[in-house]
Every structure is written in structure tokens, then in C-alpha cells.
Design a protein around this motif. Sequence first.
Motif, PDB file in Angstrom:
ATOM      1  N   ALA A  43      10.725  17.417  -3.458  1.00  0.00           N
ATOM      2  CA  ALA A  43      11.085  15.886  -2.756  1.00  0.00           C
ATOM      3  C   ALA A  43      10.340  14.698  -3.259  1.00  0.00           C
ATOM      4  O   ALA A  43       9.449  14.983  -3.916  1.00  0.00           O
ATOM      5  N   ARG A  44      10.843  13.469  -3.098  1.00  0.00           N
ATOM      6  CA  ARG A  44      10.070  12.408  -3.289  1.00  0.00           C
ATOM      7  C   ARG A  44       9.560  11.877  -1.927  1.00  0.00           C
ATOM      8  O   ARG A  44      10.140  11.990  -1.047  1.00  0.00           O
ATOM      9  N   ILE A  45       8.389  11.431  -2.005  1.00  0.00           N
ATOM     10  CA  ILE A  45       7.702  11.082  -0.847  1.00  0.00           C
ATOM     11  C   ILE A  45       7.036   9.626  -0.962  1.00  0.00           C
ATOM     12  O   ILE A  45       6.354   9.046  -2.114  1.00  0.00           O
ATOM     13  N   LEU A  46       7.225   8.698   0.046  1.00  0.00           N
ATOM     14  CA  LEU A  46       6.718   7.498   0.094  1.00  0.00           C
ATOM     15  C   LEU A  46       5.603   7.543   1.114  1.00  0.00           C
ATOM     16  O   LEU A  46       5.839   7.850   2.338  1.00  0.00           O
ATOM     17  N   GLY A  92       0.832  -1.208  -0.127  1.00  0.00           N
ATOM     18  CA  GLY A  92       0.162  -0.070   0.075  1.00  0.00           C
ATOM     19  C   GLY A  92       0.982   1.322   0.016  1.00  0.00           C
ATOM     20  O   GLY A  92       0.364   2.372   0.079  1.00  0.00           O
ATOM     21  N   TRP A  93       2.291   0.999  -0.126  1.00  0.00           N
ATOM     22  CA  TRP A  93       2.972   2.473  -0.300  1.00  0.00           C
ATOM     23  C   TRP A  93       2.845   3.174  -1.627  1.00  0.00           C
ATOM     24  O   TRP A  93       2.950   2.374  -2.414  1.00  0.00           O
ATOM     25  N   ARG A  94       2.845   4.267  -1.730  1.00  0.00           N
ATOM     26  CA  ARG A  94       2.862   4.994  -3.041  1.00  0.00           C
ATOM     27  C   ARG A  94       3.993   5.936  -3.266  1.00  0.00           C
ATOM     28  O   ARG A  94       4.201   6.730  -1.945  1.00  0.00           O
ATOM     29  N   LEU A  95       4.776   6.149  -4.136  1.00  0.00           N
ATOM     30  CA  LEU A  95       5.678   7.248  -4.278  1.00  0.00           C
ATOM     31  C   LEU A  95       5.287   8.474  -5.081  1.00  0.00           C
ATOM     32  O   LEU A  95       4.373   8.471  -6.310  1.00  0.00           O
ATOM     33  N   TYR A  96       5.503   9.439  -4.695  1.00  0.00           N
ATOM     34  CA  TYR A  96       5.196  11.021  -5.195  1.00  0.00           C
ATOM     35  C   TYR A  96       6.588  11.711  -5.233  1.00  0.00           C
ATOM     36  O   TYR A  96       7.331  11.732  -4.449  1.00  0.00           O
ATOM     37  N   GLU A  97       6.151  12.539  -6.402  1.00  0.00           N
ATOM     38  CA  GLU A  97       7.117  13.841  -6.409  1.00  0.00           C
ATOM     39  C   GLU A  97       6.292  14.979  -5.938  1.00  0.00           C
ATOM     40  O   GLU A  97       5.123  15.328  -6.614  1.00  0.00           O
TER      41      GLU A  97
END
Length: 230
Positions: free
Chosen positions: A196-199, A177-182
Motif C-alpha cells: 500500500a501507499r501511506i501518507l 509534515g506529511w510523508r509518503l511511504y510504500e
Amino acid sequence: MEGPFHVRLKRLANCDPLGQGGAIGKEKNRLQPRLFASLILFIGSYLPLSLILLAQDFRYDLLWSSPCWPVDNPTCEIPLRNAGYSLTIFGVCVACFIISLVALASIKPKTPIDLKETNYVPADLMHYTLPYIVSFMSLDYQETGKFIGLIIFLGWMFTITYRSGQLILNPLLVVFGWRLYEVKYVFPGDATPRTARILSTEKLQPETRYNQAMIQDVMIIKSDKAKGGD
């Protein structure tokens, strides 16, 4: 009871970038996980590779053999060509991945940020490990040269990901269920935009305040919104 790995990872993640010297000063002094904790994260990310190697080591000619009982019977055969290597490496990868998940679950993000723009990039998370797994699908434990080559290759991969600050980016986290965002964001009281990059375990929305924790160069967000946020 938390082990030393959990304590080290939580101390790293819960550092407050606004606490001493301001947000900018803290960003210049990003902490790195200890070597032991980093190795656990890295080894856990290669769980699929260990499973592939275990499947390739299986003796499929014994798949339909009659069950062997008692197991100490001299005629019993383990259906693996290199049981010691394959089972040990698979077990270590499973253990490291479980420890990584438990450590991530124990992190409590406390530093607020205001998101201005969010971009979900699911494909990018897959780029960090899977291409290297595919490259070694033909590897066999009985091929000593290739196996040593794999260890050298993984050593270089560990060094690169550790130094680049991307160690926490594990594609297996997608399954949980983890998602990667910029994202573009600002700290409360500081209008300077940053990227930043966010999990995250949540679907991030722009113009929303969240609490985050930093591991290397990647932020971790777990709650849907910071208390008192907009």
C-alpha cells in the motif's frame, strides 16, 4: 462544528476493514469520497497554480505607485488586470486547501496493521501536481483559448486521479509534515502480505503496529504507534 465534508471524509476514513466480511472483503469494496468532497480535495491541490496565475495577472507597473486613499476615489486602480477572476480563483483554492487540512486533522485512524517493510518515497508525491503547474506557468486570464484549455485539462486530471484512487496525494502536504511511504503490511491475525501507499505524519518503522484509516487506495497514519502494538 463539523460540516458535511468533514463527516463524509471521516466516515470514509474510519471504515474498519476487519469489521464486516474480513479484511479481504472490505478491500474489494473500497469506498470513494463523494463528488463534492473530491472536488474540494482536488481544487485545494492546485493552490500553487492559482498563486502563479495571480502573480502573472499583477500589474507591476503600478507596484511603486502612491497608495490610493480613499479607496473609492475614481482615480484608484486595482493592480490586477483581471481582479475578479484571479482573486476569486485564488480565494477558492485557499479555502479548499484549508478545508482539506482540517478534514485530514479530524481523521482518527482506528484499524491496526503490522508494517513489515517501509520505503520513504518523497519524490513520488511531487509527481502528482507540480509538472502540470509548470506546464501552465505562461497562462494568462486574458487568453481565453488557453484558459478554456486549462479547465478542460483539469477536468480530465480530476477524472483520472479520482478513478485511480490517488486523489488524496497532494504535494503541498509535504510542507505540513506529511510523508509518503510504500509499505508491505499484514492485518493482525492474517499473515497474507499486502502492499500500500501511506501518507503519514510520523516516520514509519518496520515491524511496528500502527492504526490506519483508508481514503480511496491510500492509507492515513497519524500516531507514532498503535496502543498495544509490538
